[in-house]
Design a protein around this motif. Structure first.
Motif, mmCIF file in Angstrom:
data_model
loop_
_atom_site.group_PDB
_atom_site.id
_atom_site.type_symbol
_atom_site.label_atom_id
_atom_site.label_comp_id
_atom_site.label_asym_id
_atom_site.label_seq_id
_atom_site.Cartn_x
_atom_site.Cartn_y
_atom_site.Cartn_z
ATOM 1 N N GLU A 149 -65.693 -73.772 -114.795
ATOM 2 C CA GLU A 149 -67.017 -74.241 -114.392
ATOM 3 C C GLU A 149 -67.381 -75.539 -115.124
ATOM 4 O OE1 GLU A 149 -69.804 -73.799 -111.744
ATOM 5 O OE2 GLU A 149 -68.248 -72.288 -112.007
ATOM 6 N N VAL A 150 -67.234 -75.529 -116.442
ATOM 7 C CA VAL A 150 -67.583 -76.699 -117.247
ATOM 8 C C VAL A 150 -66.712 -77.894 -116.854
ATOM 9 C CG1 VAL A 150 -67.534 -77.656 -119.580
ATOM 10 C CG2 VAL A 150 -68.454 -75.366 -119.193
ATOM 11 N N TRP A 161 -65.841 -69.627 -117.207
ATOM 12 C CA TRP A 161 -66.767 -70.667 -117.646
ATOM 13 C C TRP A 161 -66.025 -71.969 -117.931
ATOM 14 C CZ3 TRP A 161 -65.841 -72.924 -122.305
ATOM 15 C CH2 TRP A 161 -65.066 -72.222 -123.211
#
Lengths: 291, 335
Positions: A117-118, A114
């Motif tokens: 991703e961010v 994540w």
């Protein structure tokens, strides 16, 4: 490949040799500026001296060998001290933005998930904003001045490095030697700095040298548009902006004021060219796959 | 064997949660290794051998991988419960690992000396100079000629066999209790293979460590192991002493594997092979996972999954039809 070999090959490659010579030439000018063009006021060496208050540029003469620009600014002085400005802009912008890019790209690529991703979506958002417009708007908000130009260009100039670094890290972190280092009990910090970054940095070096030229051009563009260096500051973009009213020449003579455009323009072109040549040569040497 | 177990893996399950579904790469694997012995783990590609070893090292990438169940007791400590920091102290120090590809498991930008020293400097409180001396000693121990000179060379200046020796030197530099060797000889040619195996055997005696040897090569297993676990589709299907296993396999899969090795005395027209492929790990069959390829499979095999059972003393097999296999072996023995 070892560093010595890279340097030897840089010197053997004719194209990169031209680039290197140009860079060294500009470097010598930048270092020797106080002797080549002694400032009249040593406390403000970057302010270009004026030879009067006349509006019309004056052609090269024995006193002003490159002539004077609009407002009687000495072009020779502006070019010499502008070299320093160009180097400073290039090194600071490329240095800091590459650093940010490497950091962001490495962490995103290495940790993945994540976090990746961010971070990469934020990078995408930055990339979606038109670069020049973003830089103009940001400089305008921050206020005129070279420092703010640099801040704006750094803010919108790190994304490519980040992406490039991330892709490099993604491939290198699957290498067995990285897993082996992990299996030896090495910590993340050690793995990233010792094993990952050193094996992924070369494409970034190439990209950075290519960007040196383009960042100087962009900074000059902002100066040309009047939101860069303050008036009278030794900066190539500013020197060209002085030529804005004279590009079309005078009565019956289209190239009457050629020196106002050609000389600062030539300086910028050669400067960019030399970095691009070196970048190309680096790529040929370091990345045989691209040949 | 009354000795304390060095490592005791109980019902280990490691799953990968992918977008297509859950891959049960390792699904209820148990085995133990005693100090100073070599356990061979053998199986086809994709049967979960490497995932088992990476699980022990806790090097499974997460996500998508996760140790779902089971415990890994190393000297009585459960490795699955340790945090990364505690685990790092064990990696390289108590348990170390060598990999399949000596070409890629060394970092190309550092000298071999630097890389051996790295392990020493991480785990031992020594100066750089002492670490360098230890690195040279290790290179000598793994049989690299001119170690003082080799220590400053880069991996690309060494041959594959040499690099694997360097990897072994690296992994043994902190005197581990367990060495996990993940197909250490697969990428090497046969003569070098023999040398590396010989080296590992002699170092094992010298250092008194245990080895977990992972391979798909039954010949390698026969050469170095004391006991063998045969894995198929994420499970141990047979577990026995190396002599018993080779002399008298008790699982149809192992039997099929043995049968498919060419023998130098026999002049065969064609090689026997186990029909079919390893089932897709996303979609293992019900019941015994070998039922799709087993000539003895019955309806029972397609419904119930057999557990490992002791069929002879110290010889475990997970099969409903060991008796049928025995009949078949007897028939072939006569024929």
């Amino acid at each position: 490949m070892e560093w010595q070999e890279v340097v030897i090959r840089l010197f053997k490659n004719k194209i990169s040799l031209i680039g290197l010579i140009l860079i060294i030439f500009f470097g010598v000018i930048a270092i020797g500026a106080p002797w080549i063009a002694p400032p009249s006021d040593p406390s403000e060496p970057y302010m270009v001296p004026r030879a009067g208050w006349g509006f019309e540029p004056q052609p090269p003469s024995s006193e002003h060998i490159f002539g004077t620009a609009e407002g009687q600014y000495d072009i020779f002085y502006g070019i010499i001290w502008g070299t320093r400005t160009a180097f400073r802009i290039g090194f600071i912008i490329v240095g800091i933005s590459s650093f940010i890019g490497i950091l962001v790209g490495t962490l995103a690529g290495y940790y993945g998930g994540w976090f990746d991703e961010v971070v990469m979506r934020i990078t995408d958002i930055f990339m979606a904003i038109p670069f020049l417009i973003a830089a103009i708007v940001m400089t305008t908000i921050l206020g005129q001045g070279l420092r703010n130009v640099m801040i704006a260009l750094i803010t919108f100039g790190w994304m490519n490095s980040a992406r490039l670094m991330r892709s490099q890290v993604l491939s290198i972190k699957e290498e067995e030697f990285v897993i082996a280092a992990d299996a030896l009990g090495a910590g993340d910090f050690r793995i990233i700095f010792k094993h990952v970054i050193l094996n992924t940095i070369f494409p970034l070096v190439i990209e950075a040298s290519m960007r040196m030229g383009s960042m100087v051009i962009t900074a000059s563009t902002l100066s040309f548009l009047g939101i860069g260096a303050p008036e009278g500051y030794a900066d190539w973009g500013q020197m060209i902006s002085f030529a804005r009213n004279w590009i079309l020449g005078g009565e019956g003579n289209a190239i009457k004021y050629w020196f106002t455009v050609v000389i600062p323009g030539g300086a910028i072109t050669l400067f960019c060219l030399s970095w691009n040549l070196i970048g190309d040569a680096f790529r040929d040497i370091l990345d045989p796959k691209l040949q | 064997m009354s000795k304390e177990k060095l490592i005791d893996v109980n019902d280990l399950a490691t799953y990968f949660h992918t977008e297509e579904g859950t891959v049960k790469a390792v699904d209820g694997v148990s085995f133990e290794i005693y100090p100073g012995e070599t356990l061979g783990i053998v199986g086809e590609s994709g049967c979960g051998k490497s995932v088992t070893s990476l699980s022990i090292m806790r090097l499974i990438e997460s996500p998508p991988g996760k140790i779902e169940n089971g415990e890994i007791l190393f000297n009585g400590k459960d490795l699955t419960k340790l945090n990364q920091k505690q685990m790092r102290k064990i990696r390289g120090n108590d348990i170390s690992m060598i990999f399949q590809e000596p070409m890629t498991s060394l970092n190309p930008v550092y000298t071999v000396g630097d890389q051996i020293m790295e392990a020493i400097l991480i785990h031992k409180d020594v100066s750089k100079k002492e670490a360098r001396q230890e690195a040279i000693d290790m290179l000598t121990k793994v049989g690299i000629p001119l170690p003082e000179q080799r220590v400053d060379e880069y991996p690309h200046q060494l041959s594959g066999g040499m690099r694997q020796r360097v990897m072994i030197a690296m992994s043994l530099s902190c005197d581990p209790q367990l060495l996990i060797a993940d197909e250490p000889t697969t990428a090497l040619d046969v003569t070098i293979q023999a040398q590396i195996l010989e080296l590992m055997n002699s170092l094992k005696r010298q250092f008194g460590m245990a080895i977990m040897m992972i391979t798909h090569d039954l010949g390698v297993i026969a050469e170095v192991s004391d006991r063998v676990a045969v894995m198929y589709a994420g499970k141990v299907v047979e577990y026995a002493d190396v002599k018993d296993l080779y002399g008298d396999p008790k699982h149809p899969y192992t039997w099929g594997l043995m049968y498919s090795i060419p023998h130098i005395e026999k002049d065969l027209e064609r090689l026997e092979a186990i029909p079919g492929n390893v089932p897709n790990p996303l979609n293992f069959p019900e019941g015994c996972k070998f039922n799709t390829r087993c000539q003895f499979a019955t309806d029972k095999c397609r419904v119930d999954e057999p557990e490992l059972e002791e069929v002879e003393e110290g010889h475990y097999s997970a099969c409903w039809h060991v008796d049928k296999l025995e009949e078949q072996k007897a028939k072939q023995g006569r024929g």
